[in-house]
Structure formats: structure tokens, C-alpha cells
Design an enzyme around this catalytic site. Structure first.
Site: not given
Length: 411
Positions: A158, A184, A195, A275, A406, A411
Site C-alpha cells: 500500500t 507489507k 505484522t 512512513e 497521514n 484525501t
């Protein structure tokens, strides 16, 4: 030779073990057009061990996997993964879509529905476009291959920046044994089971009860020892398949060492791909009363927002590290604490030492000099006493990019 050192890396990922097939395709589930549907097919007679999220808010596919493994006594042949939609918090449709998808795949593979599992990943509250998924099953099955591990690893991603896969090989009981894996995960990482999504394959036969126990211990030392942001997902699932000639009990310890090595590699890769992260943080705690206590301290340090921010700012702020250790809920003597950042010792006997602050800061800067360096790991070592317990945890730094990613996620 130790059990762990007997294992050597090889190519092939999830399909390196004999008899395993995999595939990954673009079915049209993601607006991006990236691969989004994967399949792993295990040999006949495969056993499967699973660990699942402990969150009370969980996707229907998680419960379906757990129920089917319980009903079959730990046996499964296939797992389907759709990427783009978590299919969590979608009401009755969540279960009906999971049932429809596994039934349709079971017919194509000529398997019983109980032998087919499903995992979903993506945005919470978004259901699977089931018509698109079912239309993708024929090309997915047609793409099954003994070299399909890399494609499958791509199709489960993702927000990940890189695919995560590995394969190891050892000679046990006079024959070759291989273990492969893929996973992932990049955000919403603080597992309380395994995970975000992870899969493991092994071409040695092991009884279901013993296999589940091995996998659980490997998970505790790997996926349950990582954190990115302190959030556990609604879809966390780890499935480990084993199929092949039975391996004698005298080799189970060595096999478990391989399971742990594969799991830790994948877990570290998830933490490193956090991230917005610029480096991996590896925390090693020694001298605790037991291993579980050492892991708890290590994970608390790795998950501390203040520690993560200090590392991102290249600030060797040792106070944040020991403060995090002190709130881990594990008893130790503060006067026994010693602390190292890389090769730089910052504390001894519970007291700060004079150290070269610019050099320690330069050490932190060097870890993030570029993405995915040979050595981009910030090593923190903490000794809390003279007990026999030691343990590790892995995390990453916290950057403004994490907030931006995030803030804009849906959006």
C-alpha cells in the site's frame, strides 16, 4: 556452527521452497493502476500457523482466517490478498465479500472453501469491489508460478516504498530445507500479534501444534518487536505454511532459528520503511531479569516519540532513552544503567559520561546520509543490570513527512 548461522540467503522469496506457487497481478482494485491482487498456493497437505491482530476492531477476513484454521486443525492451501481496501468496518458486506472471494477462488483451484484464506489491506471502511476482484481471479490463477514470489510481494503493498521478501536455505537431516517470506507494512505499525500482512513458506513437514508454537515464538522476537507509530492495524495477519517431507524433532531448533531469521529480516524491513523514515533504529537491551522484560524495555525505547524525534534531529539526547526505559513497566536498578549510541558510551553506573557530542551527532547524521545505505541503522544498546535476559526491538525516526503522509491519507 550455530542454528542461525546454518541458514544462508538465496533468491526466490516466497516461492523458493519446493512446491510453493505464487502470483501477483493488477486487477484494477487500486486507482493507481499498481498491482493489487496476489495469491500463494501451498502444496497438498500443508499446515498453516496464523497469528492475528488483538484489536477488537478487526476486519472480517481476520476472523474468517482464524476460524478456518481452527476448524481444519491448522491446515490450509491458499491465501488470497487484495490491496487497496481494508474491508474493515464494512458491516455484513465485509464477511459476505470475503466468503464470496474465497468460494470463487476455491472453485478455480479445485479446493475446499475451508482450505482458502483471505487477507485485505488498504483504507479502513472501504469494501472490496467484489466484481473487479472476481474478474481478476482467472488471470491470477493463470499467473501462478514457482517464480512468482516477487510479483506477489509487489501486489500486497500500500504505502510501502519497497517490496519486502527473503529466502534462506540450510541442510537439515541430510537434505536441503528452504524458508521464504514476504511482508507489507509502512504505517500503522505497532503489532500486538504479528505484522500488517506477512506470509512465510517452508518445505519441511512439521506437525501443526509444533509449527504453531515455533511460529508464535518467532513472531514474538520479530514482528511483535517492531514499531513505527504506535498504532495497531485492524487487519494484522501473519500466515506461515509448511509442507514437505517430515523433519525430525532433533532439527526443530535449527528450523525455528531459520523461521526467526526470516521473520526478523521482514520485521526490520517494515520498520526501516516506516512512513517518512530516514533510518532504522535498533535497540538492544541486556542484563534484564528475563527475555520478555528486555524486549519490553527495548520496544518502549524504540517506540518513544521523543527518542524518534531526537534521532531524526541527530541529537544524542540520552535522557530521552533512559526515561523511556524507565516507563516500560519492567523492574531494574537505575544505578546499574549503561548506555551506548553506536560506539559512543553515554552512561555508566546510572550516571552520564563525558562524551564527544559532535561525534555522536555525526554518527546519527551518517545513518541517514542516503536512503537504504549498507549501514543506515542507529544502534542503541542499554544495559540495565547483570541478569540473563536480553532482547531487541526495531523502529524508525519520526519526521515531518510522517505527519504529511497521514494527514493526506484519504484525501
Amino acid at each position: 556452527m550455530s542454528s542461525a548461522s546454518a541458514w544462508q540467503p538465496i533468491a526466490g522469496g516466497l516461492t523458493a521452497p519446493a512446491g510453493f506457487l505464487a502470483a501477483g497481478i493488477t486487477a484494477g482494485l487500486k486507482p493507481s493502476g499498481n498491482p493489487d491482487l496476489s495469491l500463494l498456493l501451498a502444496p497438498e497437505g500443508a499446515v498453516c500457523a496464523g497469528t492475528f491482530t488483538l484489536s477488537r476492531v478487526r476486519a472480517a477476513c481476520v476472523d474468517l482466517c482464524a476460524e478456518r484454521l481452527a476448524a481444519t486443525g491448522g491446515h490450509a492451501r491458499a491465501v488470497l490478498t487484495n490491496s487497496g481496501q481494508a474491508n474493515a468496518c464494512t458491516g455484513e458486506r465485509g464477511l459476505s465479500d470475503s466468503l464470496a472471494a474465497t468460494a470463487a477462488l476455491a472453485r478455480r483451484l479445485e479446493l475446499g472453501e475451508q482450505e482458502v484464506l483471505i487477507c485485505s489491506t488498504g483504507v479502513i471502511g472501504v469494501p472490496i469491489p467484489i466484481d473487479i476482484l472476481e474478474a481478476g481471479l482467472d488471470p491470477l490463477v493463470a499467473a501462478l508460478s514457482s517464480e512468482g514470489g516477487a510479483a506477489a510481494a509487489q501486489a500486497i503493498l500500500t504505502t510501502d516504498l519497497v517490496a519486502k521478501e527473503i529466502a534462506l536455505e540450510a541442510h537439515l537431516g541430510g537434505r536441503r530445507v528452504r524458508i521464504g517470506g514476504m511482508a507489507k507494512g509502512s504505517g500503522m505499525i505497532h503489532p500486538a500479534m504479528a505484522t500488517m500482512l506477512g506470509y512465510l513458506s517452508c518445505d519441511a513437514g512439521v506437525p501443526p501444534r509444533e509449527w504453531q508454537a515455533m511460529v508464535r515464538r518467532a513472531v514474538d522476537r520479530s514482528f511483535n518487536a517492531i514499531t513505527v507509530d504506535g498504532d495497531t492495524s485492524t487487519n494484522d495477519t501473519f500466515l506461515a505454511f509448511a509442507a514437505g517431507e517430515p523433519l525430525g524433532p532433533e532439527h526443530w531448533e535449527a528450523l525455528e532459528a531459520g523461521l526467526t531469521a526470516v521473520s526478523q529480516h521482514l520485521a526490520r524491513a517494515i520498520a526501516r520503511d516506516g512512513e517518512g523514515a530516514t533510518c532504522l533504529i535498533a535497540v538492544r537491551v541486556e542484563g534484564a531479569a528475563d527475555e520478555s522484560g528486555a524486549r519490553a524495555i527495548a520496544r518502549t525505547v524504540a517506540g518513544s516519540s521523543l527518542v524518534k524525534c531526537a534521532v531524526h534531529g541527530r541529537d544524542p539526547n540520552w535522557g530521552r532513552i533512559v526515561a523511556a526505559a524507565g516507563r516500560a513497566g519492567v523492574a531494574f536498578d537505575p544505578q546499574a544503567v549503561a548506555l551506548w549510541l553506536g560506539e559512543h558510551q553515554l552512561m555508566a553506573a546510572g550516571q552520564p559520561l563525558a562524551f564527544d557530542r559532535p561525534a555522536a551527532s555525526a554518527y546519527l547524521k551518517a545513518r541517514a546520509a542516503g536512503a537504504y545505505l549498507v549501514d543506515d541503522t542507529v544502534a542503541i544498546r542499554l544495559r540495565v543490570g547483570d541478569g540473563p535476559g536480553s532482547g531487541s526491538a526495531w523502529g524508525c525516526d519520526l519526521s515531518d513527512q510522517y505527519v504529511r503522509i497521514n494527514a493526506d491519507y484519504t484525501t
